[in-house]
Write a protein that holds these residues in place. Sequence first.
Motif, PDB file in Angstrom:
ATOM      1  N   LYS A 288      -3.085 -40.643 -12.683  1.00 52.06           N
ATOM      2  CA  LYS A 288      -1.848 -39.955 -13.036  1.00 52.06           C
ATOM      3  C   LYS A 288      -1.677 -38.709 -12.175  1.00 52.06           C
ATOM      4  O   LYS A 288      -2.649 -38.139 -11.662  1.00 52.06           O
ATOM      5  N   ASP A 289      -0.441 -38.289 -12.025  1.00 58.69           N
ATOM      6  CA  ASP A 289      -0.117 -37.042 -11.342  1.00 58.69           C
ATOM      7  C   ASP A 289      -0.913 -35.901 -11.976  1.00 58.69           C
ATOM      8  O   ASP A 289      -0.896 -35.716 -13.192  1.00 58.69           O
TER       9      ASP A 289
ATOM     10  N   PRO B 297     -14.811 -45.454   8.103  1.00 58.46           N
ATOM     11  CA  PRO B 297     -14.324 -45.977   6.827  1.00 58.46           C
ATOM     12  C   PRO B 297     -13.729 -44.863   5.967  1.00 58.46           C
ATOM     13  O   PRO B 297     -14.185 -43.718   5.990  1.00 58.46           O
ATOM     14  N   ALA B 298     -12.701 -45.203   5.219  1.00 57.40           N
ATOM     15  CA  ALA B 298     -12.094 -44.283   4.254  1.00 57.40           C
ATOM     16  C   ALA B 298     -12.189 -44.915   2.875  1.00 57.40           C
ATOM     17  O   ALA B 298     -11.796 -46.066   2.687  1.00 57.40           O
ATOM     18  N   THR B 299     -12.712 -44.181   1.929  1.00 57.98           N
ATOM     19  CA  THR B 299     -12.850 -44.693   0.570  1.00 57.98           C
ATOM     20  C   THR B 299     -11.487 -44.716  -0.117  1.00 57.98           C
ATOM     21  O   THR B 299     -10.735 -43.760  -0.056  1.00 57.98           O
ATOM     22  N   GLY B 300     -11.204 -45.826  -0.796  1.00 49.40           N
ATOM     23  CA  GLY B 300      -9.915 -45.994  -1.463  1.00 49.40           C
ATOM     24  C   GLY B 300      -9.327 -47.354  -1.127  1.00 49.40           C
ATOM     25  O   GLY B 300     -10.054 -48.281  -0.763  1.00 49.40           O
ATOM     26  N   PRO B 301      -7.986 -47.472  -1.237  1.00 56.64           N
ATOM     27  CA  PRO B 301      -7.036 -46.397  -1.550  1.00 56.64           C
ATOM     28  C   PRO B 301      -6.815 -46.232  -3.052  1.00 56.64           C
ATOM     29  O   PRO B 301      -7.111 -47.125  -3.843  1.00 56.64           O
ATOM     30  N   VAL B 302      -6.261 -45.068  -3.385  1.00 58.94           N
ATOM     31  CA  VAL B 302      -5.944 -44.715  -4.768  1.00 58.94           C
ATOM     32  C   VAL B 302      -4.425 -44.659  -4.935  1.00 58.94           C
ATOM     33  O   VAL B 302      -3.722 -44.036  -4.128  1.00 58.94           O
ATOM     34  N   PHE B 303      -3.951 -45.305  -5.979  1.00 61.29           N
ATOM     35  CA  PHE B 303      -2.520 -45.319  -6.329  1.00 61.29           C
ATOM     36  C   PHE B 303      -2.242 -44.133  -7.259  1.00 61.29           C
ATOM     37  O   PHE B 303      -2.895 -43.986  -8.291  1.00 61.29           O
ATOM     38  N   VAL B 304      -1.280 -43.294  -6.880  1.00 61.72           N
ATOM     39  CA  VAL B 304      -0.914 -42.126  -7.688  1.00 61.72           C
ATOM     40  C   VAL B 304       0.397 -42.422  -8.408  1.00 61.72           C
ATOM     41  O   VAL B 304       1.434 -42.613  -7.768  1.00 61.72           O
ATOM     42  N   GLU B 305       0.342 -42.467  -9.724  1.00 59.55           N
ATOM     43  CA  GLU B 305       1.533 -42.775 -10.503  1.00 59.55           C
ATOM     44  C   GLU B 305       2.621 -41.721 -10.267  1.00 59.55           C
ATOM     45  O   GLU B 305       2.346 -40.528 -10.219  1.00 59.55           O
ATOM     46  N   GLY B 306       3.848 -42.182 -10.107  1.00 58.40           N
ATOM     47  CA  GLY B 306       4.985 -41.287  -9.915  1.00 58.40           C
ATOM     48  C   GLY B 306       5.283 -40.945  -8.479  1.00 58.40           C
ATOM     49  O   GLY B 306       6.324 -40.353  -8.183  1.00 58.40           O
TER      50      GLY B 306
ATOM     51  N   SER C 100      -1.259 -34.029  -6.715  1.00 58.13           N
ATOM     52  CA  SER C 100       0.001 -33.647  -7.358  1.00 58.13           C
ATOM     53  C   SER C 100       1.155 -34.225  -6.556  1.00 58.13           C
ATOM     54  O   SER C 100       1.145 -34.177  -5.321  1.00 58.13           O
ATOM     55  N   VAL C 101       2.140 -34.747  -7.254  1.00 62.65           N
ATOM     56  CA  VAL C 101       3.333 -35.295  -6.613  1.00 62.65           C
ATOM     57  C   VAL C 101       4.412 -34.220  -6.597  1.00 62.65           C
ATOM     58  O   VAL C 101       4.739 -33.637  -7.632  1.00 62.65           O
ATOM     59  N   ILE C 102       4.958 -33.955  -5.420  1.00 68.01           N
ATOM     60  CA  ILE C 102       6.017 -32.962  -5.258  1.00 68.01           C
ATOM     61  C   ILE C 102       7.270 -33.685  -4.785  1.00 68.01           C
ATOM     62  O   ILE C 102       7.239 -34.439  -3.809  1.00 68.01           O
ATOM     63  N   LYS C 103       8.378 -33.439  -5.482  1.00 64.30           N
ATOM     64  CA  LYS C 103       9.632 -34.140  -5.182  1.00 64.30           C
ATOM     65  C   LYS C 103      10.666 -33.183  -4.592  1.00 64.30           C
ATOM     66  O   LYS C 103      10.592 -31.970  -4.778  1.00 64.30           O
ATOM     67  N   ASN C 104      11.594 -33.784  -3.874  1.00 66.57           N
ATOM     68  CA  ASN C 104      12.795 -33.079  -3.396  1.00 66.57           C
ATOM     69  C   ASN C 104      12.469 -31.942  -2.428  1.00 66.57           C
ATOM     70  O   ASN C 104      13.102 -30.881  -2.464  1.00 66.57           O
ATOM     71  N   LYS C 105      11.497 -32.158  -1.552  1.00 68.31           N
ATOM     72  CA  LYS C 105      11.186 -31.191  -0.506  1.00 68.31           C
ATOM     73  C   LYS C 105      11.296 -31.880   0.847  1.00 68.31           C
ATOM     74  O   LYS C 105      10.735 -32.953   1.049  1.00 68.31           O
ATOM     75  N   LYS C 106      11.991 -31.256   1.765  1.00 70.02           N
ATOM     76  CA  LYS C 106      12.100 -31.790   3.120  1.00 70.02           C
ATOM     77  C   LYS C 106      11.207 -30.955   4.035  1.00 70.02           C
ATOM     78  O   LYS C 106      11.673 -30.171   4.861  1.00 70.02           O
ATOM     79  N   TRP C 107       9.914 -31.111   3.835  1.00 68.47           N
ATOM     80  CA  TRP C 107       8.925 -30.367   4.596  1.00 68.47           C
ATOM     81  C   TRP C 107       8.488 -31.137   5.846  1.00 68.47           C
ATOM     82  O   TRP C 107       8.425 -32.367   5.831  1.00 68.47           O
ATOM     83  N   PRO C 108       8.117 -30.423   6.914  1.00 63.09           N
ATOM     84  CA  PRO C 108       7.499 -31.083   8.073  1.00 63.09           C
ATOM     85  C   PRO C 108       6.028 -31.344   7.770  1.00 63.09           C
ATOM     86  O   PRO C 108       5.240 -30.415   7.610  1.00 63.09           O
ATOM     87  N   LEU C 109       5.655 -32.596   7.679  1.00 61.50           N
ATOM     88  CA  LEU C 109       4.319 -32.977   7.237  1.00 61.50           C
ATOM     89  C   LEU C 109       3.549 -33.633   8.387  1.00 61.50           C
ATOM     90  O   LEU C 109       4.158 -34.202   9.285  1.00 61.50           O
ATOM     91  N   PRO C 110       2.202 -33.542   8.323  1.00 56.07           N
ATOM     92  CA  PRO C 110       1.349 -32.875   7.340  1.00 56.07           C
ATOM     93  C   PRO C 110       1.260 -31.363   7.594  1.00 56.07           C
ATOM     94  O   PRO C 110       1.462 -30.906   8.715  1.00 56.07           O
TER      95      PRO C 110
END
Length: 296
Positions: free
Chosen positions: A24-25, A58-67, A207-217
Amino acid sequence: MNFVKKENCIYAMDKNNQPVLTVKDGEEITFETYDCFTNQISDETSSYQGVDWNKINPATGPVFVEGAEPGDTLKISIKKIAIKGNATLFTGPDLGVMGDELEENVIRVLDIKENKVQLTDEIEIPLNKMIGVIGTAPKGAPISCGTPDAHGGNMDCTEISEGAELYLPVNIAGALLALGDCHAAMGDGEVSGCGAEIPSEVTVSVSVIKNKKWPLPFLIRNGKISTISSKLTVDEATIAATKNMVQLVENYTELSTGEAIHLLTLAGNLKICQIVDPNKTVRMELPLSYLKKWID
């Protein structure tokens, strides 16, 4: 506790990878990781000919993040990097900056003593624990865990360490976060082709962050904000990381574009994360205190 064993690992970040865990988030996750060789090198006499080169980074995962939905941002807060056992260091022909001059492989298995990496009897390197590979699934074709790109991946940024808040794009539902390739120590550049490669357990929260138009990463750590870019050349990565920081400065201050670039030429620092992967990685650092609208 959400714990992902190292055996649940991938070698490419891919939207079609099946998640090994759903969280979960806001939840914490501990990832158990192999070293970058999937623990294939056990001593200094190991032969590279015996290494399965399909099992690198190798990368461990992947993990699904709800939301987490496409267009969102995934914030990963790195709580702890617990290193396990000894560190492996390698270089040789066709590896790193000096690969054109080396005629034989040089492998070292290094002890960790009193928070230092024992390079020789006389030389001790302070621990600088960091995560080499961390990313979300790209929306297009799979990308090898050895290659950094806009999704994150093998950025080998020394600031991706304990206390960092890393911001990555969500390209598909659930994000599909995976990480690995931890180092006990590494300098900017990773010029030999690797850091002090070591198995680890990494604890993060998401944490899930919404509605941001950020230059990522980008990431925040120790009072600095750093935009990260991985491109085919250092020059391209340098330009992209700088332009991304200019965008953040414009968004979180009252400065114009020209004034923003003035700020970066006076207070920003361009640093090379690594120059040995298929894409090269650069970061632009700036004290977060200059972004008044962010800290307010």
